[in-house]
Structures are given as C-alpha cells and as structure tokens.
Design a protein around this motif. Structure first.
Motif, mmCIF file in Angstrom:
data_model
loop_
_atom_site.group_PDB
_atom_site.id
_atom_site.type_symbol
_atom_site.label_atom_id
_atom_site.label_comp_id
_atom_site.label_asym_id
_atom_site.label_seq_id
_atom_site.Cartn_x
_atom_site.Cartn_y
_atom_site.Cartn_z
ATOM 1 N N ASP A 31 1.521 15.935 -3.307
ATOM 2 C CA ASP A 31 1.027 15.108 -2.207
ATOM 3 C C ASP A 31 -0.398 14.611 -2.389
ATOM 4 N N ASP A 32 -0.995 14.851 -3.565
ATOM 5 C CA ASP A 32 -2.348 14.391 -3.843
ATOM 6 C C ASP A 32 -2.287 12.990 -4.459
ATOM 7 N N PHE A 33 -2.001 12.014 -3.609
ATOM 8 C CA PHE A 33 -1.907 10.629 -4.070
ATOM 9 C C PHE A 33 -2.419 9.700 -2.989
ATOM 10 N N GLU A 34 -2.671 8.476 -3.393
ATOM 11 C CA GLU A 34 -2.924 7.401 -2.450
ATOM 12 C C GLU A 34 -1.873 6.340 -2.702
ATOM 13 N N LEU A 35 -1.487 5.658 -1.668
ATOM 14 C CA LEU A 35 -0.570 4.537 -1.782
ATOM 15 C C LEU A 35 -1.360 3.284 -1.463
ATOM 16 N N VAL A 36 -1.497 2.422 -2.460
ATOM 17 C CA VAL A 36 -2.172 1.143 -2.273
ATOM 18 C C VAL A 36 -1.078 0.097 -2.084
ATOM 19 N N ALA A 37 -0.909 -0.317 -0.839
ATOM 20 C CA ALA A 37 0.114 -1.304 -0.504
ATOM 21 C C ALA A 37 -0.542 -2.672 -0.433
ATOM 22 N N VAL A 38 -0.061 -3.590 -1.247
ATOM 23 C CA VAL A 38 -0.613 -4.944 -1.274
ATOM 24 C C VAL A 38 0.308 -5.833 -0.438
ATOM 25 N N ALA A 39 -0.143 -6.191 0.753
ATOM 26 C CA ALA A 39 0.615 -7.092 1.625
ATOM 27 C C ALA A 39 0.408 -8.499 1.084
ATOM 28 N N ASP A 40 1.293 -8.904 0.211
ATOM 29 C CA ASP A 40 1.136 -10.133 -0.572
ATOM 30 C C ASP A 40 1.820 -11.314 0.114
ATOM 31 N N GLY A 41 1.087 -11.968 1.012
ATOM 32 C CA GLY A 41 1.673 -13.073 1.745
ATOM 33 C C GLY A 41 2.743 -12.621 2.717
ATOM 34 N N ALA A 42 2.680 -11.365 3.130
ATOM 35 C CA ALA A 42 3.689 -10.792 4.026
ATOM 36 C C ALA A 42 3.553 -11.387 5.425
ATOM 37 N N ASP A 43 4.685 -11.464 6.126
ATOM 38 C CA ASP A 43 4.664 -11.986 7.493
ATOM 39 C C ASP A 43 4.069 -10.948 8.446
ATOM 40 N N ALA A 44 3.855 -11.374 9.687
ATOM 41 C CA ALA A 44 3.202 -10.513 10.682
ATOM 42 C C ALA A 44 3.990 -9.234 10.938
ATOM 43 N N GLY A 45 5.309 -9.319 10.964
ATOM 44 C CA GLY A 45 6.129 -8.131 11.193
ATOM 45 C C GLY A 45 5.985 -7.111 10.078
ATOM 46 N N THR A 46 5.953 -7.592 8.846
ATOM 47 C CA THR A 46 5.785 -6.699 7.699
ATOM 48 C C THR A 46 4.396 -6.081 7.709
ATOM 49 N N ARG A 47 3.382 -6.869 8.000
ATOM 50 C CA ARG A 47 2.009 -6.335 8.085
ATOM 51 C C ARG A 47 1.915 -5.276 9.188
ATOM 52 N N ALA A 48 2.589 -5.507 10.313
ATOM 53 C CA ALA A 48 2.574 -4.531 11.411
ATOM 54 C C ALA A 48 3.273 -3.243 11.005
ATOM 55 N N ARG A 49 4.360 -3.358 10.291
ATOM 56 C CA ARG A 49 5.092 -2.165 9.836
ATOM 57 C C ARG A 49 4.222 -1.367 8.848
ATOM 58 N N LEU A 50 3.553 -2.061 7.934
ATOM 59 C CA LEU A 50 2.633 -1.394 7.008
ATOM 60 C C LEU A 50 1.503 -0.706 7.775
ATOM 61 N N ALA A 51 0.942 -1.398 8.756
ATOM 62 C CA ALA A 51 -0.158 -0.826 9.543
ATOM 63 C C ALA A 51 0.292 0.427 10.282
ATOM 64 N N ALA A 52 1.520 0.431 10.786
ATOM 65 C CA ALA A 52 2.037 1.625 11.475
ATOM 66 C C ALA A 52 2.145 2.798 10.511
ATOM 67 N N HIS A 53 2.615 2.538 9.286
ATOM 68 C CA HIS A 53 2.691 3.610 8.290
ATOM 69 C C HIS A 53 1.293 4.119 7.946
ATOM 70 N N ALA A 54 0.351 3.191 7.779
ATOM 71 C CA ALA A 54 -1.020 3.583 7.426
ATOM 72 C C ALA A 54 -1.677 4.377 8.559
ATOM 73 N N ALA A 55 -1.382 4.020 9.801
ATOM 74 C CA ALA A 55 -1.952 4.754 10.936
ATOM 75 C C ALA A 55 -1.419 6.180 10.994
ATOM 76 N N ALA A 56 -0.204 6.380 10.471
ATOM 77 C CA ALA A 56 0.426 7.699 10.516
ATOM 78 C C ALA A 56 0.088 8.569 9.301
ATOM 79 N N ASP A 57 -0.450 7.968 8.253
ATOM 80 C CA ASP A 57 -0.714 8.735 7.028
ATOM 81 C C ASP A 57 -1.973 8.204 6.356
ATOM 82 N N ARG A 58 -2.993 9.040 6.279
ATOM 83 C CA ARG A 58 -4.294 8.638 5.732
ATOM 84 C C ARG A 58 -4.259 8.281 4.252
ATOM 85 N N ARG A 59 -3.191 8.639 3.551
ATOM 86 C CA ARG A 59 -3.104 8.342 2.114
ATOM 87 C C ARG A 59 -2.765 6.880 1.840
#
Length: 123
Positions: A31-59
């Motif tokens: 579990d010693d990792f970071e996830l760098v998610a590149v929202a590459d031209g993603a729509d608002a729904g996809t960006r919101a889903r990514l943001a929800a995951h990021a809010a739930a996990d500091r990695r």
C-alpha cells in the motif's frame, strides 16, 4: 514528505470502468504507492468521480488537462508528477491482481539491474 515506493500512472478519459479499476488498485497488498491520475480531457462527470476517489484516499493525486493532446502527452505529463523510483502503468479499465505491485517490487529488489517489467494479462 517521503516518496512512495511506487507511483501508478493512470490516464483517464472516461469513467465507465473507473470504479472497478480503482478498487483493485486501492486494494493492493503493497500500500506504499501514489496513484497519479491524469484527467486527460475528461468530462465533468469523470472529473467528479476522480475527485470523489481522491477525497476518500490520500494516495490519489489528480493532474487535470482540460484538452486531450493524446495518450503520449498525458503519460509524459503524468510521469513528470510521479515521485517514486518505480512507475507502474494502469489504464482506467485495468483490473490489478491484489499482489501485483508487491510481486513486481520484489522482482526489482531481487534484480537491481532490471530496467522494465511487464506482467501477464487476461481479457
């Protein structure tokens, strides 16, 4: 801040399979990792889903690119943000085995001259 052992680099354009992919990454035995998610031209729904995951996990860190310049550009931008000495690749529809990162890190530790490592896949 100490660098993680592994950076996982994931370009994301759509969220259709994102939740299962994130679940398998976040459930890794190593579990010693970071996830760098590149929202590459993603729509608002996809960006919101990514943001929800990021809010739930500091990695999880999100790099937002409003316009897509293609996969190679997204990967290069994300790679510049990775902090770990090892970088694993994931797509937003990939499912990781729970021990994938642990096994790959052990392989790199056992063979210091190893430059790249792949894994089997199943469709």
């Amino acid at each position: 801040m100490t660098a993680p052992r592994v950076s996982i680099l994931m370009p994301v354009r759509e969220s259709r399979f994102l939740d299962p992919a994130m679940a398998t990454i976040l459930g890794q035995t190593l579990d010693d990792f970071e996830l760098v998610a590149v929202a590459d031209g993603a729509d608002a729904g996809t960006r919101a889903r990514l943001a929800a995951h990021a809010a739930a996990d500091r990695r999880i860190r999100i790099l937002r690119r409003d316009r897509s310049a293609g996969l190679a550009a997204a990967l290069n931008a994300g790679l510049a943000e990775c902090r770990a000495p090892l970088v694993a690749r994931a797509d937003a529809d990939d499912l990781y085995r729970p021990d994938r990162l642990a096994r790959q890190v052990r392989a790199f530790e056992a063979r210091p001259g190893l430059a790249a490592l792949s894994c089997g896949w199943r469709r």
